[in-house]
Design an enzyme around this catalytic site. Structure first.
Site, mmCIF file in Angstrom:
data_model
loop_
_atom_site.group_PDB
_atom_site.id
_atom_site.type_symbol
_atom_site.label_atom_id
_atom_site.label_comp_id
_atom_site.label_asym_id
_atom_site.label_seq_id
_atom_site.Cartn_x
_atom_site.Cartn_y
_atom_site.Cartn_z
ATOM 1 N N ASP A 97 50.054 42.802 42.156
ATOM 2 C CA ASP A 97 50.575 41.644 42.893
ATOM 3 C C ASP A 97 49.890 40.329 42.530
ATOM 4 O O ASP A 97 49.832 39.412 43.335
ATOM 5 C CB ASP A 97 50.387 41.898 44.395
ATOM 6 C CG ASP A 97 48.955 42.266 44.738
ATOM 7 O OD1 ASP A 97 48.051 41.938 43.933
ATOM 8 O OD2 ASP A 97 48.733 42.877 45.803
ATOM 9 N N GLU A 119 52.489 50.383 41.231
ATOM 10 C CA GLU A 119 52.029 50.011 42.585
ATOM 11 C C GLU A 119 53.050 49.091 43.254
ATOM 12 O O GLU A 119 52.728 48.018 43.773
ATOM 13 C CB GLU A 119 50.637 49.368 42.564
ATOM 14 C CG GLU A 119 49.988 49.288 43.942
ATOM 15 C CD GLU A 119 48.639 48.587 43.900
ATOM 16 O OE1 GLU A 119 47.631 49.283 43.726
ATOM 17 O OE2 GLU A 119 48.592 47.353 44.054
ATOM 18 N N GLU A 133 49.653 37.006 47.151
ATOM 19 C CA GLU A 133 50.027 38.335 46.635
ATOM 20 C C GLU A 133 51.291 38.899 47.264
ATOM 21 O O GLU A 133 52.082 39.556 46.581
ATOM 22 C CB GLU A 133 48.868 39.322 46.825
ATOM 23 C CG GLU A 133 47.654 39.055 45.944
ATOM 24 C CD GLU A 133 46.714 37.985 46.505
ATOM 25 O OE1 GLU A 133 46.976 37.474 47.620
ATOM 26 O OE2 GLU A 133 45.720 37.656 45.829
ATOM 27 N N HIS A 209 36.964 38.176 48.651
ATOM 28 C CA HIS A 209 37.485 37.163 47.724
ATOM 29 C C HIS A 209 38.862 36.618 48.073
ATOM 30 O O HIS A 209 39.420 35.829 47.318
ATOM 31 C CB HIS A 209 37.537 37.722 46.302
ATOM 32 C CG HIS A 209 38.639 38.729 46.106
ATOM 33 N ND1 HIS A 209 38.537 40.030 46.473
ATOM 34 C CD2 HIS A 209 39.886 38.594 45.607
ATOM 35 C CE1 HIS A 209 39.657 40.673 46.193
ATOM 36 N NE2 HIS A 209 40.503 39.825 45.671
ATOM 37 N N ARG A 211 42.054 34.583 49.051
ATOM 38 C CA ARG A 211 42.343 33.158 49.107
ATOM 39 C C ARG A 211 42.584 32.669 50.536
ATOM 40 O O ARG A 211 42.173 31.571 50.898
ATOM 41 C CB ARG A 211 43.613 32.890 48.292
ATOM 42 C CG ARG A 211 43.447 31.933 47.163
ATOM 43 C CD ARG A 211 44.529 32.159 46.115
ATOM 44 N NE ARG A 211 43.871 32.536 44.887
ATOM 45 C CZ ARG A 211 43.424 31.671 43.984
ATOM 46 N NH1 ARG A 211 43.639 30.391 44.138
ATOM 47 N NH2 ARG A 211 42.788 32.079 42.914
ATOM 48 N N HIS A 242 32.098 37.638 43.922
ATOM 49 C CA HIS A 242 33.236 37.232 43.090
ATOM 50 C C HIS A 242 32.941 35.861 42.479
ATOM 51 O O HIS A 242 32.483 34.964 43.185
ATOM 52 C CB HIS A 242 34.490 37.196 43.959
ATOM 53 C CG HIS A 242 35.768 37.111 43.182
ATOM 54 N ND1 HIS A 242 36.136 35.974 42.507
ATOM 55 C CD2 HIS A 242 36.750 38.017 42.955
ATOM 56 C CE1 HIS A 242 37.301 36.177 41.908
ATOM 57 N NE2 HIS A 242 37.698 37.422 42.170
HETATM 58 C C1 UD1 Z 1 42.901 37.092 41.472
HETATM 59 C C2 UD1 Z 1 44.251 37.468 42.077
HETATM 60 C C3 UD1 Z 1 44.075 38.370 43.299
HETATM 61 C C4 UD1 Z 1 43.161 39.545 42.993
HETATM 62 C C5 UD1 Z 1 41.870 39.044 42.396
HETATM 63 C C6 UD1 Z 1 41.009 40.215 42.004
HETATM 64 C C7 UD1 Z 1 46.054 35.811 41.953
HETATM 65 C C8 UD1 Z 1 46.669 34.623 42.577
HETATM 66 N N1 UD1 Z 1 44.945 36.272 42.528
HETATM 67 O O1 UD1 Z 1 42.247 36.241 42.398
HETATM 68 O O2 UD1 Z 1 45.334 38.848 43.712
HETATM 69 O O3 UD1 Z 1 42.912 40.244 44.194
HETATM 70 O O4 UD1 Z 1 42.147 38.252 41.234
HETATM 71 O O5 UD1 Z 1 39.692 39.856 41.804
HETATM 72 O O6 UD1 Z 1 46.533 36.302 40.956
HETATM 73 N N2 UD1 Z 1 36.403 33.804 37.477
HETATM 74 C C9 UD1 Z 1 35.420 33.880 36.525
HETATM 75 N N3 UD1 Z 1 35.343 35.024 35.754
HETATM 76 C C10 UD1 Z 1 36.194 36.054 35.898
HETATM 77 C C11 UD1 Z 1 37.181 35.983 36.886
HETATM 78 C C12 UD1 Z 1 37.282 34.852 37.664
HETATM 79 O O7 UD1 Z 1 34.638 32.972 36.370
HETATM 80 O O8 UD1 Z 1 36.065 37.039 35.178
HETATM 81 C C13 UD1 Z 1 36.506 32.588 38.327
HETATM 82 C C14 UD1 Z 1 37.065 31.397 37.536
HETATM 83 O O9 UD1 Z 1 36.436 30.242 37.986
HETATM 84 C C15 UD1 Z 1 38.524 31.392 37.995
HETATM 85 C C16 UD1 Z 1 38.380 31.821 39.448
HETATM 86 O O10 UD1 Z 1 37.358 32.817 39.434
HETATM 87 O O11 UD1 Z 1 39.112 30.111 37.852
HETATM 88 C C17 UD1 Z 1 39.606 32.342 40.100
HETATM 89 O O12 UD1 Z 1 40.227 33.386 39.373
HETATM 90 P P1 UD1 Z 1 41.783 33.723 39.689
HETATM 91 O O13 UD1 Z 1 42.214 34.886 38.879
HETATM 92 O O14 UD1 Z 1 42.606 32.487 39.579
HETATM 93 O O15 UD1 Z 1 41.781 34.105 41.220
HETATM 94 P P2 UD1 Z 1 41.050 35.276 41.976
HETATM 95 O O16 UD1 Z 1 40.557 34.688 43.256
HETATM 96 O O17 UD1 Z 1 40.104 35.965 41.087
HETATM 97 N N1 UDP Z 2 35.078 46.513 41.544
HETATM 98 C C1 UDP Z 2 34.247 46.543 40.423
HETATM 99 N N2 UDP Z 2 33.087 45.807 40.434
HETATM 100 C C2 UDP Z 2 32.731 45.033 41.494
HETATM 101 C C3 UDP Z 2 33.585 44.980 42.622
HETATM 102 C C4 UDP Z 2 34.757 45.737 42.606
HETATM 103 O O1 UDP Z 2 34.544 47.237 39.454
HETATM 104 O O2 UDP Z 2 31.664 44.385 41.436
HETATM 105 C C5 UDP Z 2 36.344 47.259 41.502
HETATM 106 C C6 UDP Z 2 36.677 48.117 42.702
HETATM 107 O O3 UDP Z 2 36.187 49.429 42.555
HETATM 108 C C7 UDP Z 2 38.205 48.093 42.740
HETATM 109 C C8 UDP Z 2 38.562 46.763 42.120
HETATM 110 O O4 UDP Z 2 37.387 46.299 41.460
HETATM 111 O O5 UDP Z 2 38.765 49.101 41.905
HETATM 112 C C9 UDP Z 2 38.984 45.793 43.168
HETATM 113 O O6 UDP Z 2 39.099 44.517 42.637
HETATM 114 P P1 UDP Z 2 39.178 43.233 43.539
HETATM 115 O O7 UDP Z 2 38.556 43.496 44.871
HETATM 116 O O8 UDP Z 2 38.653 42.113 42.718
HETATM 117 O O9 UDP Z 2 40.754 42.990 43.671
HETATM 118 P P2 UDP Z 2 41.862 43.555 44.666
HETATM 119 O O10 UDP Z 2 41.854 45.036 44.626
HETATM 120 O O11 UDP Z 2 41.580 42.993 46.027
HETATM 121 O O12 UDP Z 2 43.121 42.961 44.122
#
Ligand code: UD1
Ligand code: UDP
Length: 370
Positions: A97, A119, A133, A209, A211, A242
């Site tokens: 999602d 999923e 999402e 994490h 939003r 995160h």
């Molecule tokens: C995204 C997804 C959310 C999911 C989450 C899992 C959307 C809108 N959101 O949210 O559904 O649950 O990922 O974690 O698609 N960043 C880093 N390094 C990384 C990853 C992220 O620095 O490896 C930082 C960057 O500043 C980036 C910010 O996190 O701009 C946000 O990342 P983004 O994928 O836009 O949103 P998430 O909050 O991670």
């Molecule tokens: N996870 C990981 N390392 C971490 C935190 C979470 O590998 O430090 C894994 C966790 O086991 C799960 C997935 O990341 O499988 C969940 O990701 P996240 O919470 O970022 O996203 P969501 O599931 O809420 O979309």
């Protein structure tokens, strides 16, 4: 030969697609498997690729600091159609999602390539929770040609929305495939910052994490953790933070100096799964963690107002506690002081799958496209 292009971009999509890609790779007589990562996440995606020994055939490398969902979607819609025209897959697979999920499905539709949605069918029924999402899921359902719901409730939701039952394949969640491929009884934690964890003290594992929790709700979650640490000085906390600055900044500011707290960068999947299996209690707003913790028998307090994953709640292992400080503290305190309350929740149940979801997805692809 069926040419399958798997497209994913964030940590949870990668974890949940890894078993599918590995299964496709293991059946070269039937499937040609190609992987495109959007790299909506960069470091957290690369951690997963490494653990599962996956290599991307195409890397769009889209992540930028301060990105927005609209910006990521624009990058995918700009770049993916040309790739689809070049590769001409029989199907693309998207998972979950995220912005990557929805934008990749839309790009495929615009190129008349059918999309399979792994999923599918999770719903809260509230377009603002989780945000964005819930809308990504609904829109991906409208676009997808094949739907792989993990549970009977998710399947029923799709059919109730008018998705033809013949296009819906109940598979279980591939996260359980990933979990079962990863858990090892002899695993030892290797994060240097966790070397000081005390075997004798109860461990609370926290992730957050979402939003819709940015701002006041996230500060309220942090306040609850502070209060629990004060009330129960025997507890140790681990919180892999995160990297989103909207999370990192307040968490470090509000919890950085807390005794017993280990704020660490995200750990790889193996390390996280074993942290979960060491934990006494899990506090999370994550989707994936809500699915994994029940199968490890760990009580989960869900730091959200609603969940699209009611099966863990029905099984008794998860409780939705929201983000209100007093409610989180009261519920966690009850579990930490009442062995009976704890025992009621600490059941190893697996409402999300049996570890064979990828196998069923491949069978469905062969059935429809072979
Ligand atoms: C995204 C997804 C959310 C999911 C989450 C899992 C959307 C809108 N959101 O949210 O559904 O649950 O990922 O974690 O698609 N960043 C880093 N390094 C990384 C990853 C992220 O620095 O490896 C930082 C960057 O500043 C980036 C910010 O996190 O701009 C946000 O990342 P983004 O994928 O836009 O949103 P998430 O909050 O991670
Ligand atoms: N996870 C990981 N390392 C971490 C935190 C979470 O590998 O430090 C894994 C966790 O086991 C799960 C997935 O990341 O499988 C969940 O990701 P996240 O919470 O970022 O996203 P969501 O599931 O809420 O979309």
């Amino acid at each position: 030969m069926i040419r399958v292009l798997s497209v994913f971009g964030t940590r949870p999509e990668a974890i949940k697609m890894a078993p599918v890609v590995r299964s496709l790779r293991a059946a070269p007589e039937r499937f040609e498997s190609l992987v495109c990562v959007t790299a909506q996440h960069r470091t957290m995606l690369d951690q997963v690729l490494e653990v599962f020994d996956l290599k991307a055939d195409v890397d769009l490398d889209l992540m930028v600091p301060g990105q927005t969902p609209a910006g990521i979607a624009a990058g995918i819609l700009d770049r993916l159609p040309a790739l689809l025209r070049r590769v001409r897959p029989d199907v693309i697979l998207v998972q979950g999602d995220t912005t990557t999920t929805f934008a990749a499905a839309l790009a495929a539709f615009l190129e008349r390539v059918p999309a399979g949605h792994v999923e599918a069918g999770l719903r809260t029924g509230d377009r603002w929770q989780p945000f964005p999402e819930e809308m990504n899921r609904v829109l991906t359902t409208r676009i997808a040609a094949l739907h792989f719901p993990p549970t009977p409730a998710a399947r029923d939701a799709l059919v109730a929305e008018g998705v033809p039952a013949a296009d819906v394949y109940l598979t279980g969640n591939t996260v359980i495939d990933a979990l079962l491929q990863t858990v090892r009884p002899d695993y030892r934690l290797r994060t240097p910052a966790l070397a000081g964890l005390d075997e004798a003290r109860r461990l609370v594992l926290v992730t957050t994490h979402r939003r819709e929790s940015f701002g006041a709700p996230l500060r309220s979650i942090c306040a609850a953790i502070r209060e629990l640490a004060g009330r129960f000085p025997d507890l140790q906390f681990v919180l892999p933070v995160h990297p989103n600055p909207e999370v990192k900044r307040p968490v470090e500011e509000l919890l950085g100096d807390l005794p017993g707290m280990h704020l660490i960068p995200p750990v790889d999947y193996q390390e996280f799964v074993h942290l979960m299996s060491r934990a006494h209690l899990v506090l999370t707003d994550s989707g994936g963690v809500q699915e994994e913790a029940p199968s490890l028998g760990k009580p989960v307090l869900v730091l959200r107002e609603v969940t699209e994953r009611p099966e863990g709640v029905a099984a008794g292992t998860a409780l939705v506690v929201g983000t209100d400080c007093a409610r989180i503290v009261a519920t966690a305190s009850e579990l930490l002081t009442s062995p009976a309350a704890y025992a009621r929740m600490a059941n190893a149940v697996n409402p999300y799958g049996d570890g064979r979801a990828s196998e069923r997805i491949l069978a469905a692809l062969a059935d429809r496209l072979g």
